[in-house]
Design a protein around this motif. Sequence first.
Motif, PDB file in Angstrom:
ATOM      1  N   THR A  79       0.815  -1.211   0.000  1.00 16.88           N
ATOM      2  CA  THR A  79       0.000   0.000   0.000  1.00 16.88           C
ATOM      3  C   THR A  79       0.851   1.263   0.000  1.00 16.88           C
ATOM      4  O   THR A  79       0.433   2.288  -0.539  1.00 16.88           O
TER       5      THR A  79
ATOM      6  N   HIS B 290      -9.428   5.646   0.596  1.00 15.64           N
ATOM      7  CA  HIS B 290      -9.693   4.206   0.533  1.00 15.64           C
ATOM      8  C   HIS B 290      -8.385   3.425   0.708  1.00 15.64           C
ATOM      9  O   HIS B 290      -8.333   2.425   1.442  1.00 15.64           O
TER      10      HIS B 290
ATOM     11  N   GLN C 163      -7.225   0.878   3.743  1.00 14.62           N
ATOM     12  CA  GLN C 163      -6.669  -0.458   3.511  1.00 14.62           C
ATOM     13  C   GLN C 163      -5.348  -0.619   4.261  1.00 14.62           C
ATOM     14  O   GLN C 163      -5.081  -1.662   4.843  1.00 14.62           O
TER      15      GLN C 163
ATOM     16  N   THR D  51      -6.076  -1.286   7.791  1.00 12.51           N
ATOM     17  CA  THR D  51      -6.520  -2.678   7.956  1.00 12.51           C
ATOM     18  C   THR D  51      -5.313  -3.606   7.990  1.00 12.51           C
ATOM     19  O   THR D  51      -5.240  -4.510   8.840  1.00 12.51           O
ATOM     20  N   ASP D  52      -4.365  -3.389   7.099  1.00 11.02           N
ATOM     21  CA  ASP D  52      -3.143  -4.201   7.083  1.00 11.02           C
ATOM     22  C   ASP D  52      -2.389  -4.076   8.411  1.00 11.02           C
ATOM     23  O   ASP D  52      -1.872  -5.070   8.932  1.00 11.02           O
TER      24      ASP D  52
END
Length: 163
Positions: A81, A113, A117, A120-121
């Motif tokens: 990311t 967005h 992410q 979340t990682d």
Amino acid sequence: MPLNCNLPINKQQKALLTCEAFWTFSLSHYKKQGVQSAALALQDKHKGNVNLALLLIWLDSLNIQFPPLHITLLESSLNTTDALLTSYRALRKKIKQTGVIELYQQALQFELHLEKQQQTDLIETVLRIELKQANQQNSLLHIYCCSLNAESLYLSLQAKKGA
């Protein structure tokens, strides 16, 4: 018991560590005076990761810590990311220069967005680490800032007075 001996976190503390809770904390903390400019300096001048810094601030606020060597594990979880975000930020800045507000807003939403992410990682990775109750001696954020030679940003990132 020695001062540096930490107890494992309990189930209630672990239950707090959700992507939604982290996102909510991040949005709120980022709005505090001085945090945005310090975060951008960490990112642009010291090549630090703002989401990782926010995670460490959040964990510090929850009195949760882990061995500092695991910071590199968290950094590794961001490889995919981070590359995307870096490229996308540059593209979004070029779009902003065109003055096409609608396109810029769409680019900004996509960047958010990607940020989500990335968070979340980070949460998925931190939940695999053995977490301990903090002993108040070592701030994870302070350790991270020092590793980036960005200790001067520590208080501002925390949004502490006197920064």
